[in-house]
Scaffold this active site. Structure first.
Site, PDB file in Angstrom:
ATOM      1  N   ILE A   1     104.705  40.501 -11.478  1.00 11.82           N
ATOM      2  CA  ILE A   1     104.634  40.998 -10.110  1.00 11.82           C
ATOM      3  C   ILE A   1     104.726  39.810  -9.165  1.00 11.82           C
ATOM      4  CG2 ILE A   1     103.371  43.104 -10.674  1.00 11.82           C
ATOM      5  CD1 ILE A   1     100.785  41.778  -9.935  1.00 11.82           C
ATOM      6  N   ASP A   2     105.170  40.080  -7.947  1.00 11.99           N
ATOM      7  CA  ASP A   2     105.349  39.017  -6.959  1.00 11.99           C
ATOM      8  C   ASP A   2     104.031  38.291  -6.689  1.00 11.99           C
ATOM      9  OD1 ASP A   2     107.982  39.797  -6.670  1.00 11.99           O
ATOM     10  OD2 ASP A   2     107.594  41.027  -4.895  1.00 11.99           O
ATOM     11  N   LYS A   3     104.154  37.074  -6.202  1.00 12.30           N
ATOM     12  CA  LYS A   3     102.981  36.257  -5.873  1.00 12.30           C
ATOM     13  C   LYS A   3     102.021  37.010  -4.954  1.00 12.30           C
ATOM     14  CE  LYS A   3     101.852  31.818  -3.604  1.00 12.30           C
ATOM     15  NZ  LYS A   3     101.426  32.272  -2.258  1.00 12.30           N
TER      16      LYS A   3
ATOM     17  N   THR B   1     101.908  40.288  -4.444  1.00 11.12           N
ATOM     18  CA  THR B   1     101.528  41.611  -4.936  1.00 11.12           C
ATOM     19  C   THR B   1     100.274  41.445  -5.777  1.00 11.12           C
ATOM     20  OG1 THR B   1     103.832  42.375  -4.988  1.00 11.12           O
ATOM     21  CG2 THR B   1     102.247  43.589  -6.333  1.00 11.12           C
TER      22      THR B   1
END
Length: 303
Positions: free
Chosen positions: A133-135, A137
């Protein structure tokens, strides 16, 4: 040391060991590693080669070979463990922490924190995230504890995200089927474009306020920034998502949280479901917009 055991059923009598193991979900790469880097295979108490036949009632066993060395440096990093056994771990990541080291984030990542935790327990291992998952998120990251579990978890994992989007959406289900491509004006940005890769997001609007809505999203494909791009495409960018047109006045990062992960356990095939409640920043925004009524995590699907 993790030892796997399989009892040969009547329908596999006479099958070569290598084929029998592949039928149990053991990858060709792991079979090769056990042969050359591990202690080999055994039928009951006798060593057996992969081209030999197995027979009804035999116990086939082998130990997983030692983990390869990793270059990730152990560092204390904040996260919690939502689920853990010998084959799988689900980590709950705060927003602001990258999943693994990159050129822009060489340390202080979830990978560094996981290695630190293993070292504190006197264990060796590597970081094998099945989903990333994105930083910025928050939420759940599924990790494989060994090479056997990794492909099985990757094949069965399903995720449900909670997103707070701008605008008032009608309650109920919906789907966004729109191809996603790289955006030319940005190194990391994506956009919906006809020549992009097929992308599908299914969603359910759980609650709607005057200026924001809470949406449960299940990405059926795994494109970069998929939920963020798709929601912006239909005119409802995520709150805080300035990259895709959202306002950061009420939350300092894009309001996206991986709230549920389901997977088939690599050993038993039993479905495991792990949940993570909304973090404080998204909870505060949801409370301000009256988005917390009428739903619970346990009611949401993740299949």
């Amino acid at each position: 040391m993790t030892v796997l055991r399989y009892t040969v059923p009547p329908e596999n009598d006479g099958c070569r060991l290598g084929l029998f193991l592949r039928m149990q979900g053991v990858t060709a790469g792991l079979i090769k590693s056990v042969k050359y880097d591990g202690d080999g295979f055994f039928a009951d108490d006798r060593a057996i080669r992969t081209n030999e036949p197995v027979h009804t009632g035999q116990c086939i066993r082998f130990a997983l070979p030692p983990e390869r060395e990793t270059s990730v440096v152990p560092q204390p990093v904040p996260f919690s463990v939502a689920y853990e056994d010998a084959f799988a771990a689900v980590l709950d990541k705060p927003a602001g922490i990258a999943v693994h080291p990159t050129l822009n984030y060489p340390d202080g990542t979830l990978a560094n924190g996981w290695l630190y935790r293993l070292h504190q327990q006197g264990k060796d291992g590597i970081f094998r995230p099945v989903n990333r998952i994105d930083k910025n998120t928050s939420g759940l990251v599924l990790c494989a504890q060994n090479a056997f579990a990794a492909p099985l978890l990757a094949g069965s994992a399903r995720k449900c995200y909670l997103a707070i989007v701008e605008g008032t959406m009608p309650l109920g289900p919906g789907r966004i089927e729109a191809p996603i491509a790289r955006r030319g004006d940005s190194i990391i940005g994506r956009c919906v474009r006809a020549d992009g890769k097929y992308s599908l997001t299914e969603y359910t609007v759980l609650a709607a306020g005057h200026g924001h809505s809470l949406v449960a999203c299940i990405p059926r494909t795994g494109r970069t920034h998929q939920i963020r791009v798709h929601m912006a495409h239909i005119g409802h960018p995520l709150a805080g998502d300035s990259l895709y047109g959202g306002s950061d006045k009420m939350i300092a990062r894009h309001a996206l949280h991986c709230g549920i992960i389901c997977f088939a356990h690599p050993l038993t095939a039993k479905i495991v479901r792990v949940e993570s409640a909304l973090p404080a920043d998204m909870t505060a925004l949801a409370e301000a917009e009256n988005l917390l009524q009428g739903w619970t995590l346990t009611q949401l699907p993740c299949e």
